[in-house]
Design a protein around this motif. Structure first.
Motif, PDB file in Angstrom:
ATOM      1  N   ARG A  42       4.028 -16.410  -0.420  1.00  0.00           N
ATOM      2  CA  ARG A  42       4.969 -15.300   0.266  1.00  0.00           C
ATOM      3  C   ARG A  42       4.792 -14.264  -0.329  1.00  0.00           C
ATOM      4  N   ASP A  58       1.236 -12.925   1.024  1.00  0.00           N
ATOM      5  CA  ASP A  58       1.699 -12.347   2.167  1.00  0.00           C
ATOM      6  C   ASP A  58       2.555 -10.980   2.463  1.00  0.00           C
ATOM      7  N   SER A  59       4.066 -10.520   1.185  1.00  0.00           N
ATOM      8  CA  SER A  59       4.188  -9.400   1.649  1.00  0.00           C
ATOM      9  C   SER A  59       3.669  -8.364   0.723  1.00  0.00           C
ATOM     10  N   SER A  60       2.714  -8.701  -0.054  1.00  0.00           N
ATOM     11  CA  SER A  60       2.301  -7.894  -1.552  1.00  0.00           C
ATOM     12  C   SER A  60       1.176  -7.128  -0.340  1.00  0.00           C
TER      13      SER A  60
END
Lengths: 105, 171, 614
Positions: free
Chosen positions: B166, B169-171
């Protein structure tokens, strides 16, 4: 409460089997993995009910102890199962059990 | 009188369980499941198994269902996904499994009817359960604790990879 | 005489040594092992023969071990020595040794040198077992063994497919005879309860009166086997093609030894033929027909080895003829002398072939007498013996046969006449061979590459061809029913006539083939004679006949089953299994709900069964 009700065992077991079968139907019908897991919980619970009923028929604590073990297993299974669901969502971006059929042939 | 209570609780349980498997909204299904579990707990109380009833409420309805809710929230399986569920749960998919389970139910009826026994009128207090747990079933307790430990370690590993993914994914 | 077992054991040892060290020994070692074992065996044969004569010519048995015990049937491996088997053993080991010695030179430079001697040693072993066996089972063992070795050695140059076909043809044709013989052996065992030769002979005399149909049947079946192995009518088609093998093979197997196995068999089982006069007459007819037909065929052949092959066929026909008219000892005597001069002829032909670089067509040879003196002299001496010119070994044996045939009750003069015509033709084709190959214009330049190991056997065999007949053959007197060679003293004018026939033939041959004035080549090459020439050339049409009547229908029938109907059943099983597999594999969909549904279905079924059954 030191007293209990004298319930016909037959009815109890029928209720338990009814719940079990409803859970089985849920397993067979639902495509979403989460609902599948929920239906499995229903089935486990129904088994626990049967155990406690049997224990109550003989006025022994063994039924409840068995129920406790079933509960422990259910808890462990839910834990791992939910972890697997998260991983499934992560990889395939959906929760469709029918699409996860790579072990075919 | 308490016999009537039993029948009411049993009916509630069956109806709510049926509703669980037929809802498209995950949260609704979970709430119905909790109700079903609570009614089972009522039955346990009537059977004179207070310890089991307490466990049912505390752990089953209290912990396991809450876990489910957490995952539902993480996966955002709310109203948005309900449409997908509705498409998957078409009436056509009901027929086969229903027939199958109905046949099984008839078989179970045939097997289970004709039993004259009744449950006893004496309750089994928690103290009796505790005596048994520390006595003959000591090994079972230890084993279930190891099982839970295994589940704990597994969940940790699953979650760790999930969180790392996760974060990537967000970075 | 205890050393009798060594005689077959030595070649067997040679075979085993060469088999195990296949190709790894140097050629000299191979030659020493290969020829040496036969030489030692010949030496021991000599010793055994002397001991046999000293012991008063009593038959001697040496039991080696029991072969098998099945109920009442307990044959053993026993070696039996009497005059007949001694003569045969002497011929096999003696002539065999000389041929092996020759072969060490002839086959030098061939890649299969070791393989050659392996097969040859195995052959000698099998042949010795054939003649030394005490019971018909050991004989049959040797019989089959020589058939195998014949196949292996005919197809020795296996790179050329045609050689393989020739070997296969030889094997299949002799197999027809072998089957007849096997049936004969079965019947013999059923009737007499034993397969030991001496017991069979006495039992036959006791059980069957003269002319018994069962005896005739068995005798004819054994004759069938002999006909196959000895290349007589009607199973003679394999012998000319068998010349595809190396020349030492042709000399040993297809001249001196294996093809005489049939003669040996009939001579050994003579009591059966004495009981059944019809069978004996059949033997004579077979021999007569063969010797007549083969001599015509030899007259028009162009391949030097095929001429000699048809000549062999003809001479063995003489041996059969002799057996048929009751000249038993003469047949064996002729067997011995034939071994000498035919081996000589073949080996000399081998030297010639080697010298002209493996050319076998006689029209491509000529004028070789000056350049190849030893082969020339050998061939002349050998042909003289073959033609039965006076004072050669062939003269004594062949004339004895012809004179004995005169005494035959069923038209002796006619039989004599046919055989005499064939003798005349024998001289003709022999002189044709000599003149074509050694005289005239030189077509191919020869290169004499033969060393002492090739010339010495030629010289020894030449001496034997001349002197071998001078001493008669008293050894077989006790065995065969006609009292030996010396018992037949013929007088009168027929002796002179019989001796004159080959001389007349020699005169005609020299004139026709040797000079130019009387040459008839224009006549023989003319179109009027061409059909007859072609007919004789093709062996009187036997090959074509068999091809049309036997082989083509068989192949046609086999073609019908080309896709193998029986195998289709098994292929069908495979197809069904594959189909079932596909069906079951499709049930593995990988879908969880599908598996769960199946489990539930199974549960329902099981509970239903349990509920219904209880």
């Amino acid at each position: 409460m030191m007293t209990a009700t004298a319930i016909p065992l037959e009815h109890l077991l029928i209720v338990a089997s009814l719940l079990f079968l409803i859970g089985l139907t849920g397993v067979l019908i639902r495509r979403n993995v989460l609902f599948l897991l929920m239906s499995l919980e229903i089935m486990l619970n129904a088994c626990g009910l049967a155990f406690v009923a049997a224990g109550a028929r003989w006025t022994q604590a063994d039924g409840q102890i068995m129920y406790m073990l079933v509960l422990a297993v259910a808890a462990a299974e839910v834990t791992i199962g939910l972890g697997l669901i998260l991983q499934l969502q992560r990889r395939y971006r959906h929760l469709d059990i029918d699409a996860a059929s790579e072990l075919s042939g | 009188m308490e016999l009537v209570l039993f029948y009411i609780a049993a009916t509630v349980s069956v109806i709510t369980t049926t509703l669980v498997i037929s809802r498209t909204n995950a949260t609704h299904a979970l709430i119905y499941l909790i109700v079903s579990l609570l009614s089972i707990a009522v039955i346990f109380f009537l059977l004179g198994a207070p310890f089991a009833a307490a466990l049912e409420i505390l752990i089953y309805a209290g912990a396991i269902m809450v876990l489910f809710l957490f995952v539902v929230m993480m996966l955002n399986l709310g109203p948005a996904a309900a449409g997908q569920e509705a498409r998957w749960l078409s009436p056509g998919t009901w027929i086969g499994p229903t027939i199958l389970t109905f046949i099984l139910f008839l078989e179970m009826l045939y097997v289970l009817t004709g039993m004259p026994e009744v449950t006893s009128a004496i309750a089994v207090p928690p103290k009796a359960v505790g005596e048994k747990l520390f006595g003959p079933y000591l090994l079972a307790v230890e084993l279930s604790s190891i099982l839970l430990l295994a589940a704990l370690v597994g969940a940790y590993h699953f979650g760790r990879r999930y969180m790392r993914a996760r974060r990537e994914d967000s970075s | 005489m205890d050393l009798l077992w060594l005689i077959p054991a030595l070649p067997l040892t040679g075979f085993l040594i060469l088999l195990v060290t296949e190709g790894r020994l140097p050629n000299v070692m191979v030659a020493v092992v290969g020829a040496g074992t036969i030489g030692l065996a010949a030496l021991i044969t000599l010793l055994v023969g002397v001991a046999y004569a000293d012991a008063g010519s009593e038959p001697y048995s040496q039991i080696l071990w029991q072969w098998m015990a099945v109920g009442d049937f307990t044959p053993s491996i026993t070696l039996y020595l009497d005059g007949l088997s001694l003569v045969m053993t002497g011929v096999i080991t003696g002539v065999g040794f000389l041929i092996h010695l020759y072969a060490t030179g002839y086959m030098a430079g061939d890649a299969g040198y070791s393989r050659f001697f392996t097969y040859m040693n195995l052959f000698v072993f099998a042949m010795l077992m054939l003649v030394l066996g005490d019971n018909l089972l050991v004989l049959y063992l040797g019989w089959e063994g020589v058939g195998l070795c014949s196949y292996l050695l005919i197809g020795f140059y296996h790179d050329d497919l045609a050689n393989g076909y020739a070997a296969r043809k030889a094997f299949v044709v002799t197999r027809v005879g072998d089957t007849a013989m096997a049936i004969g052996l079965f019947l013999l065992y059923r009737e007499l309860g034993t397969l030991e030769i001496q017991a069979v002979l006495t039992g036959a005399q006791a059980s069957w009166e003269s002319g018994s149909p069962m005896c005739t049947l068995i005798a004819l079946l054994l004759l069938g086997g002999a006909v196959g192995k000895s290349a007589q009518l009607p199973l003679q088609t394999w012998l000319p093609d068998a010349m595809a093998g190396p020349t030492p093979v042709s000399a040993l197997i297809h001249a001196a030894t294996m093809v005489t196995a049939g003669v040996y068999l009939i001579a050994r089982m003579h009591d059966l033929y004495l009981i059944s006069a019809d069978a004996q007459f059949a033997v004579a007819m077979v021999g007569l027909a063969t010797l007549f037909i083969a001599s015509f065929t030899a007259l028009v052949q162009t391949d030097i080895k095929r001429i000699l092959a048809y000549s062999t066929m003809s001479q063995i026909g003489y041996m059969f003829f002799a057996l048929g008219v009751g000249a038993w000892s003469a047949a064996i005597f002729h067997l011995m002398t034939h071994a000498f001069f035919k081996a000589l002829l073949f080996l000399a032909a081998g030297s010639v072939i080697l010298a002209v670089h493996h050319e076998q067509d006689i029209s491509r040879m000529g004028g070789l007498w000056r350049r190849l003196p030893v082969p020339f002299a050998s061939m002349v001496i050998g042909s003289a013996a073959l033609a039965a010119l006076p004072f050669t070994s062939g003269y004594y044996s062949k004339d004895l046969i012809l004179l004995t045939s005169l005494d035959h009750p069923a038209g002796g003069v006619l039989l004599w006449g046919v055989a005499a015509i064939a003798a005349f033709l024998t001289v003709l084709y022999s002189s044709r061979l000599i003149f074509r190959v050694f005289f005239g214009e030189m077509v191919t330049q020869p290169e004499d590459r033969s060393g002492l190991n090739m010339n010495l056997p030629l010289i020894v065999l030449a001496v034997a061809s001349v002197a071998g007949g001078w001493f008669g053959l008293s050894a077989v007197a006790g065995v065969l029913p006609d009292g030996g060679i010396d018992a037949h003293e013929h007088q009168g004018v027929m002796v002179w006539v019989t001796a004159a026939v080959p001389l007349v033939g020699l005169l005609v041959g020299c004139l026709v083939f040797g000079t130019r004035r009387f040459a008839i080549t224009r006549f023989t090459r003319s179109p009027a004679v061409a059909p007859l020439r072609k007919f004789w050339f093709g062996g009187w049409g036997f090959d074509a006949f068999y091809q049309r009547v036997l082989i083509d229908p068989f192949v046609a029938i086999a073609q019908l089953n080309k896709n193998d109907a029986v195998d289709a059943i098994f292929r069908g099983i495979v197809v069904v299994a594959g189909g079932l597999n596909t069906m079951f594999a499709s049930s593995q969909t990988g879908k969880l709900r599908w598996y769960a549904a199946n489990m539930a279905l199974g549960l329902a079924t099981v509970v239903l069964i349990a509920v219904v059954l209880t």
